[in-house]
Write a protein that holds these residues in place. Structure first.
Motif, PDB file in Angstrom:
ATOM      1  N   MET A 103       0.841  -1.185   0.000  1.00 53.84           N
ATOM      2  CA  MET A 103       0.000   0.000   0.000  1.00 53.84           C
ATOM      3  C   MET A 103       0.884   1.245   0.000  1.00 53.84           C
ATOM      4  O   MET A 103       1.869   1.333   0.738  1.00 53.84           O
ATOM      5  N   ASP A 104       0.528   2.199  -0.835  1.00 54.57           N
ATOM      6  CA  ASP A 104       1.240   3.477  -0.921  1.00 54.57           C
ATOM      7  C   ASP A 104       0.458   4.517  -0.119  1.00 54.57           C
ATOM      8  O   ASP A 104      -0.653   4.879  -0.482  1.00 54.57           O
ATOM      9  N   TYR A 105       1.027   4.972   0.972  1.00 58.36           N
ATOM     10  CA  TYR A 105       0.328   5.930   1.823  1.00 58.36           C
ATOM     11  C   TYR A 105       0.848   7.351   1.636  1.00 58.36           C
ATOM     12  O   TYR A 105       0.553   8.245   2.426  1.00 58.36           O
ATOM     13  N   SER A 106       1.620   7.591   0.572  1.00 53.05           N
ATOM     14  CA  SER A 106       2.112   8.942   0.319  1.00 53.05           C
ATOM     15  C   SER A 106       0.995   9.888  -0.098  1.00 53.05           C
ATOM     16  O   SER A 106       1.178  11.108  -0.062  1.00 53.05           O
ATOM     17  N   VAL A 107      -0.169   9.331  -0.484  1.00 56.28           N
ATOM     18  CA  VAL A 107      -1.297  10.186  -0.859  1.00 56.28           C
ATOM     19  C   VAL A 107      -1.786  11.006   0.326  1.00 56.28           C
ATOM     20  O   VAL A 107      -2.427  12.051   0.146  1.00 56.28           O
ATOM     21  N   ALA A 108      -1.496  10.542   1.544  1.00 57.39           N
ATOM     22  CA  ALA A 108      -1.912  11.268   2.741  1.00 57.39           C
ATOM     23  C   ALA A 108      -0.818  12.195   3.261  1.00 57.39           C
ATOM     24  O   ALA A 108      -1.020  12.887   4.247  1.00 57.39           O
ATOM     25  N   ALA A 109       0.347  12.196   2.590  1.00 56.74           N
ATOM     26  CA  ALA A 109       1.454  13.040   3.028  1.00 56.74           C
ATOM     27  C   ALA A 109       1.263  14.470   2.534  1.00 56.74           C
ATOM     28  O   ALA A 109       0.634  14.710   1.499  1.00 56.74           O
ATOM     29  N   GLY A 110       1.815  15.404   3.262  1.00 56.45           N
ATOM     30  CA  GLY A 110       1.700  16.809   2.889  1.00 56.45           C
ATOM     31  C   GLY A 110       2.660  17.183   1.773  1.00 56.45           C
ATOM     32  O   GLY A 110       3.476  16.380   1.304  1.00 56.45           O
ATOM     33  N   THR A 112       5.181  19.081   1.954  1.00 55.94           N
ATOM     34  CA  THR A 112       6.550  19.330   2.415  1.00 55.94           C
ATOM     35  C   THR A 112       7.485  18.168   2.119  1.00 55.94           C
ATOM     36  O   THR A 112       8.695  18.341   2.178  1.00 55.94           O
ATOM     37  N   PHE A 113       6.953  16.993   1.790  1.00 55.54           N
ATOM     38  CA  PHE A 113       7.792  15.841   1.511  1.00 55.54           C
ATOM     39  C   PHE A 113       8.220  15.849   0.043  1.00 55.54           C
ATOM     40  O   PHE A 113       7.442  16.199  -0.851  1.00 55.54           O
ATOM     41  N   THR A 114       9.454  15.447  -0.194  1.00 54.52           N
ATOM     42  CA  THR A 114       9.962  15.374  -1.561  1.00 54.52           C
ATOM     43  C   THR A 114       9.438  14.113  -2.244  1.00 54.52           C
ATOM     44  O   THR A 114       8.911  13.201  -1.600  1.00 54.52           O
ATOM     45  N   SER A 115       9.625  14.026  -3.559  1.00 57.51           N
ATOM     46  CA  SER A 115       9.183  12.850  -4.309  1.00 57.51           C
ATOM     47  C   SER A 115       9.964  11.617  -3.884  1.00 57.51           C
ATOM     48  O   SER A 115       9.428  10.495  -3.872  1.00 57.51           O
ATOM     49  N   ASP A 116      11.255  11.786  -3.530  1.00 59.49           N
ATOM     50  CA  ASP A 116      12.048  10.648  -3.062  1.00 59.49           C
ATOM     51  C   ASP A 116      11.528  10.127  -1.730  1.00 59.49           C
ATOM     52  O   ASP A 116      11.478   8.910  -1.495  1.00 59.49           O
ATOM     53  N   GLN A 117      11.145  11.036  -0.847  1.00 55.08           N
ATOM     54  CA  GLN A 117      10.586  10.612   0.435  1.00 55.08           C
ATOM     55  C   GLN A 117       9.244   9.915   0.244  1.00 55.08           C
ATOM     56  O   GLN A 117       8.969   8.902   0.882  1.00 55.08           O
ATOM     57  N   LYS A 118       8.427  10.441  -0.648  1.00 54.46           N
ATOM     58  CA  LYS A 118       7.122   9.829  -0.889  1.00 54.46           C
ATOM     59  C   LYS A 118       7.258   8.446  -1.513  1.00 54.46           C
ATOM     60  O   LYS A 118       6.421   7.566  -1.290  1.00 54.46           O
ATOM     61  N   SER A 119       8.300   8.239  -2.294  1.00 54.53           N
ATOM     62  CA  SER A 119       8.499   6.922  -2.918  1.00 54.53           C
ATOM     63  C   SER A 119       8.815   5.843  -1.887  1.00 54.53           C
ATOM     64  O   SER A 119       8.649   4.652  -2.155  1.00 54.53           O
ATOM     65  N   LEU A 120       9.273   6.256  -0.695  1.00 53.06           N
ATOM     66  CA  LEU A 120       9.592   5.298   0.367  1.00 53.06           C
ATOM     67  C   LEU A 120       8.407   5.012   1.278  1.00 53.06           C
ATOM     68  O   LEU A 120       8.497   4.153   2.150  1.00 53.06           O
ATOM     69  N   MET A 121       7.312   5.737   1.071  1.00 53.61           N
ATOM     70  CA  MET A 121       6.156   5.594   1.957  1.00 53.61           C
ATOM     71  C   MET A 121       5.274   4.437   1.502  1.00 53.61           C
ATOM     72  O   MET A 121       4.199   4.620   0.935  1.00 53.61           O
ATOM     73  N   LYS A 122       5.736   3.243   1.741  1.00 55.54           N
ATOM     74  CA  LYS A 122       5.005   2.030   1.361  1.00 55.54           C
ATOM     75  C   LYS A 122       5.091   1.023   2.501  1.00 55.54           C
ATOM     76  O   LYS A 122       6.088   0.956   3.221  1.00 55.54           O
ATOM     77  N   THR A 123       4.046   0.248   2.641  1.00 50.21           N
ATOM     78  CA  THR A 123       4.026  -0.842   3.615  1.00 50.21           C
ATOM     79  C   THR A 123       3.105  -1.928   3.091  1.00 50.21           C
ATOM     80  O   THR A 123       2.399  -1.732   2.093  1.00 50.21           O
ATOM     81  N   ASN A 203       8.736  -1.940  -7.677  1.00 50.21           N
ATOM     82  CA  ASN A 203       8.877  -0.820  -6.747  1.00 50.21           C
ATOM     83  C   ASN A 203       7.633  -0.611  -5.899  1.00 50.21           C
ATOM     84  O   ASN A 203       7.547   0.377  -5.155  1.00 50.21           O
ATOM     85  N   GLY A 204       6.656  -1.498  -6.035  1.00 52.56           N
ATOM     86  CA  GLY A 204       5.443  -1.389  -5.244  1.00 52.56           C
ATOM     87  C   GLY A 204       4.419  -0.432  -5.811  1.00 52.56           C
ATOM     88  O   GLY A 204       3.452  -0.085  -5.113  1.00 52.56           O
ATOM     89  N   GLU A 205       4.582  -0.022  -7.057  1.00 49.32           N
ATOM     90  CA  GLU A 205       3.636   0.901  -7.682  1.00 49.32           C
ATOM     91  C   GLU A 205       2.482   0.112  -8.301  1.00 49.32           C
ATOM     92  O   GLU A 205       2.714  -0.841  -9.055  1.00 49.32           O
ATOM     93  N   ARG A 206       1.259   0.540  -8.026  1.00 47.03           N
ATOM     94  CA  ARG A 206       0.080  -0.132  -8.564  1.00 47.03           C
ATOM     95  C   ARG A 206      -0.107   0.179 -10.043  1.00 47.03           C
ATOM     96  O   ARG A 206       0.051   1.315 -10.480  1.00 47.03           O
ATOM     97  N   GLN A 207      -0.435  -0.870 -10.815  1.00 50.49           N
ATOM     98  CA  GLN A 207      -0.669  -0.736 -12.238  1.00 50.49           C
ATOM     99  C   GLN A 207      -2.167  -0.590 -12.501  1.00 50.49           C
ATOM    100  O   GLN A 207      -2.994  -0.688 -11.598  1.00 50.49           O
ATOM    101  N   GLU A 208      -2.510  -0.371 -13.756  1.00 52.81           N
ATOM    102  CA  GLU A 208      -3.910  -0.289 -14.138  1.00 52.81           C
ATOM    103  C   GLU A 208      -4.588  -1.653 -14.019  1.00 52.81           C
ATOM    104  O   GLU A 208      -3.950  -2.688 -14.244  1.00 52.81           O
ATOM    105  N   GLN A 209      -5.857  -1.650 -13.665  1.00 48.63           N
ATOM    106  CA  GLN A 209      -6.615  -2.896 -13.569  1.00 48.63           C
ATOM    107  C   GLN A 209      -6.811  -3.526 -14.940  1.00 48.63           C
ATOM    108  O   GLN A 209      -7.034  -2.826 -15.935  1.00 48.63           O
TER     109      GLN A 209
END
Length: 415
Positions: A103-110, A112-123, A203-209
């Motif tokens: 799951m990518d939770y960077s959508v809830a990040a503000g 102030t976070f860089t794109s590199d930081q958001k790319s690490l926001m996965k669990t 990289n944990g990125e969701r693709q199209e259905q």
């Protein structure tokens, strides 16, 4: 006046009175009829009785048929052998997340976070990400630090169908003193009921259905979610006991966000075993059931999702380390809705359920994302240094000093 003695065969006078409300003509005696001598009226009464009896039998048969088709389906709620880490590699190239449940939770990040930081926001639901929550009286520095969940490999030589796979391994450190205590084994985030099924890349990125994936959900088929659940008949847990006296509960949450726990039994045994909970209020005979009829559309489909396990320890038992292993959780349940191929695709026409589920999905993602972002921030603030840097010598001087001291000591040894 023609007086005719009329007697209705196989029908009491009280029944006749209740049907046509002949209060003045019936007094529990043979009826003396003068007004109702016409044959046509008598035939109409008999026809009405036959129609009512047919309608009652038809309704009863329909309920029996619906109950027969709606009974008892078995599904795997969660299978821990499916939760291996296989994507999102770390600095050493080792996978850290489970591709099906990432799951990518960077959508809830503000912002102030860089794109590199958001790319690490996965669990994900990868086994090392699961958590142990001790009750307040059982929490101390040691128990919180040492209680953990790991991926436990089963030997290839084991005489079980899942030999060679990883199961959930749990260590819980209970207080050593006499105290009633418990611990919850929970996923790193609440399992999402409305997350659509889609593949994830390396990289944990969701693709199209794909067309086959449309209408399906990410956490179904053994990843923590079962849709279309009516009454639960039985729950089974496959676990390996280590002769610990603790008790085991399964925690499930429904579509009304109500969490219930089900007592599975004691873990005081050795080896693999299936613990079963049977619903004491389950009625197998459809004729004695309370039949409830709901609108087919647009009522949402009921579901259950896995909230975790709860392990309880009695004060009379010895405390300390608890070790346990879990393979899967299965459920036998009634279908809430009998799915059939209808002549009109209601959802394509109205889109009511899609709108409701999208709103619920957005709400779940916001709650999940905020929690994970706060954890990410806390992790970034944690100290990474293991030792202090020297204030006396530079790193180069300490290395030279070390070489010179070793040279002098060897020279002294030669003397």
């Amino acid at each position: 006046m023609v007086k005719v003695l009329f007697k209705m065969e196989k029908m009491t006078f009280l029944q006749l009175k209740s049907i046509k409300n002949w209060k003045k003509d019936i007094d529990k005696k043979p009826i003396l009829i003068d007004t109702y001598t016409k044959q046509g009226y008598i035939k109409s009464v008999l026809k009405e009785l036959r129609m009512k009896r047919t309608a009652i039998l038809t309704a009863t048969a329909a309920m029996l048929l619906a109950g027969t088709f709606g009974f008892a389906k078995e599904s795997t709620l969660i299978d821990f052998t499916l939760l291996d880490a296989d994507t999102v590699a770390d600095e050493d190239g080792n996978p850290t997340e489970n591709s099906r449940t990432v799951m990518d939770y960077s959508v809830a990040a503000g912002a102030t976070f860089t794109s590199d930081q958001k790319s690490l926001m996965k669990t994900s639901l990868a086994l090392p990400n699961w958590e142990i929550e001790l009750n307040s009286s059982a929490q101390n520095v040691q128990s919180v630090a040492l209680s953990q969940v790991v991926a436990a490999p089963v030997k290839e030589s084991a005489s079980v169908p899942f030999a060679g796979s990883n199961v959930m391994g749990v260590r819980i450190v209970f207080p050593s003193w006499n105290s009633n205590s418990n611990a919850r084994i929970v996923p790193p985030f609440e399992i999402q009921a409305y997350e659509p099924l889609a593949d994830a890349d390396e990289n944990g990125e969701r693709q199209e259905q794909t067309d086959e994936q449309k209408g399906k959900y990410l956490f179904e088929d053994g990843y923590g979610l079962i849709k279309n659940v009516g009454t639960i008949k039985s729950i089974a847990v496959t676990t390996m006991g280590m002769n610990h006296p603790e008790q085991l509960y399964v925690l499930l949450k429904d579509n009304d966000n109500v969490e219930r726990r089900y007592y599975m039994g004691s873990l005081l045994f050795d080896g693999w075993k299936t613990l079963v909970w049977n619903n004491p209020d389950y009625i197998s005979e459809v004729r004695t059931r309370e039949i409830r009829v709901y609108p087919i559309y647009p009522r949402g489909t009921p579901f259950v999702k896995f909230s975790g396990f709860q392990v309880t320890r009695d004060a009379s038992n010895a405390g300390g380390d608890f070790i346990g292993y879990f393979k899967d959780v299965k459920v036998i349940y009634d279908l809430a809705v009998l799915v059939s191929d209808r002549d009109i695709d209601d959802e394509d026409l109205w889109g009511i359920i899609t709108k409701k589920e999208r709103e619920r999905q957005n709400g779940e993602m916001n709650r999940f994302g905020n929690k994970q972002v706060n954890r990410y921030i806390e992790k970034q603030k944690m100290a990474t240094e293991e030792t202090f840097t020297s204030s006396i010598e530079d790193e180069g001087d300490s290395e030279d000093g070390g070489q010179s001291s070793s040279s002098s000591s060897s020279a002294e040894a030669e003397k």
